[in-house]
Design an enzyme around this catalytic site. Structure first.
Site, PDB file in Angstrom:
ATOM      1  N   CYS A  24       0.873  -1.179   0.000  1.00 56.85           N
ATOM      2  CA  CYS A  24       0.000   0.000   0.000  1.00 56.85           C
ATOM      3  C   CYS A  24       0.904   1.222   0.000  1.00 56.85           C
ATOM      4  O   CYS A  24       2.079   1.128  -0.381  1.00 56.85           O
ATOM      5  CB  CYS A  24      -0.956  -0.018   1.193  1.00 56.85           C
ATOM      6  SG  CYS A  24      -0.139  -0.031   2.809  1.00 56.85           S
ATOM      7  N   ASN A  33       2.353   1.441   4.382  1.00 55.64           N
ATOM      8  CA  ASN A  33       2.657   0.175   5.072  1.00 55.64           C
ATOM      9  C   ASN A  33       2.341   0.245   6.573  1.00 55.64           C
ATOM     10  O   ASN A  33       2.999  -0.387   7.389  1.00 55.64           O
ATOM     11  CB  ASN A  33       4.118  -0.259   4.846  1.00 55.64           C
ATOM     12  CG  ASN A  33       4.424  -1.699   5.257  1.00 55.64           C
ATOM     13  OD1 ASN A  33       5.529  -2.016   5.672  1.00 55.64           O
ATOM     14  ND2 ASN A  33       3.473  -2.586   5.168  1.00 55.64           N
ATOM     15  N   CYS A  68      -1.374   0.704   7.378  1.00 58.42           N
ATOM     16  CA  CYS A  68      -2.809   0.382   7.498  1.00 58.42           C
ATOM     17  C   CYS A  68      -3.184  -0.843   6.670  1.00 58.42           C
ATOM     18  O   CYS A  68      -3.380  -1.938   7.210  1.00 58.42           O
ATOM     19  CB  CYS A  68      -3.672   1.578   7.065  1.00 58.42           C
ATOM     20  SG  CYS A  68      -3.435   3.068   8.050  1.00 58.42           S
ATOM     21  N   ARG A  69      -3.288  -0.691   5.357  1.00 63.15           N
ATOM     22  CA  ARG A  69      -3.870  -1.762   4.532  1.00 63.15           C
ATOM     23  C   ARG A  69      -2.956  -2.961   4.331  1.00 63.15           C
ATOM     24  O   ARG A  69      -3.376  -4.113   4.528  1.00 63.15           O
ATOM     25  CB  ARG A  69      -4.283  -1.194   3.165  1.00 63.15           C
ATOM     26  CG  ARG A  69      -5.427  -0.208   3.262  1.00 63.15           C
ATOM     27  CD  ARG A  69      -5.583   0.598   1.997  1.00 63.15           C
ATOM     28  NE  ARG A  69      -4.451   1.502   1.789  1.00 63.15           N
ATOM     29  CZ  ARG A  69      -4.265   2.247   0.708  1.00 63.15           C
ATOM     30  NH1 ARG A  69      -5.133   2.164  -0.298  1.00 63.15           N
ATOM     31  NH2 ARG A  69      -3.232   3.049   0.622  1.00 63.15           N
ATOM     32  N   SER A  70      -1.702  -2.730   3.894  1.00 66.01           N
ATOM     33  CA  SER A  70      -0.871  -3.911   3.585  1.00 66.01           C
ATOM     34  C   SER A  70      -0.455  -4.712   4.819  1.00 66.01           C
ATOM     35  O   SER A  70      -0.431  -5.947   4.758  1.00 66.01           O
ATOM     36  CB  SER A  70       0.341  -3.538   2.710  1.00 66.01           C
ATOM     37  OG  SER A  70       1.219  -2.654   3.366  1.00 66.01           O
ATOM     38  N   ASP A 118      -8.102   3.792   0.993  1.00 65.77           N
ATOM     39  CA  ASP A 118      -7.152   4.258   1.998  1.00 65.77           C
ATOM     40  C   ASP A 118      -7.936   4.736   3.227  1.00 65.77           C
ATOM     41  O   ASP A 118      -8.711   5.678   3.133  1.00 65.77           O
ATOM     42  CB  ASP A 118      -6.351   5.416   1.392  1.00 65.77           C
ATOM     43  CG  ASP A 118      -5.259   5.912   2.317  1.00 65.77           C
ATOM     44  OD1 ASP A 118      -5.275   5.555   3.508  1.00 65.77           O
ATOM     45  OD2 ASP A 118      -4.400   6.664   1.830  1.00 65.77           O
TER      46      ASP A 118
END
Ligand code: 4NP
Length: 158
Positions: A7, A10, A12-14, A124
């Site tokens: 993401c 690095n 939150c999402r990934s 995001d």
């Protein structure tokens, strides 16, 4: 099989995808031998643990992200990982720009593995409200199962 989730930051999402896929794989796909990692295309948060909001949302569903630390995608990642899974089109474009053409096929949108979701991007959550983190978890759990089913089918066909 080596998987890298990517993401922007690095945090939150990934990292969420890293722990969720690892957790589901360990319990439901013990036949698959996987190495899972995550990284960001930007370096704003290098060395930091995941965002506390992401950690808390994940913990409520039984996932522990506390030991992860943010890092940036590096050139060697394109060769080391079999599949590089971008969280949105913007990060996909950055990865394709940075990677030599030889490796472009291994760079994909993560949500391609969950076509029933009807969306190809994990939004995001960084500047939004708490519901954004729940949405990330919903999308990531569905795409993790989709990807793991795909990998299992491929392993059985080989
Ligand atoms: P991520 O979220 O890409 O899912 O880790 C973000 C984290 C940090 C920023 C943007 C998005 N930032 O602008 O610092």
């Amino acid at each position: 099989m080596k998987l890298l989730f990517v993401c922007l930051g690095n945090i939150c999402r990934s990292p969420t995808a890293e722990v969720v896929l690892r957790h589901i794989a360990a319990r439901e796909y013990p036949d698959l031998s996987l190495h899972v990692d995550s990284a960001g295309t930007a370096g704003y948060h290098v060395g930091e643990p995941p965002d506390v909001r992401a950690q808390e949302a994940a913990r409520r569903r039984g996932y522990d992200m506390s030991s992860l630390r943010a890092r940036v995608v590096e050139p060697a990642d394109f060769e080391r990982f079999d599949l590089i899974l971008a969280m949105d089109r913007s990060n996909l474009a950055v990865l394709r720009r940075r990677a030599p053409a030889t490796w472009h096929e291994r760079i994909r949108l993560f949500l391609e593995f969950a076509p029933d979701l009807g969306t190809l991007e994990v939004p995001d959550p960084y500047y939004g409200g708490p519901n954004g983190f729940e949405e990330v978890l919903d999308l990531v759990e569905a795409a993790s199962r989709g990807l793991l089913n795909h990998l299992r089918a491929r392993a059985r066909a080989a």
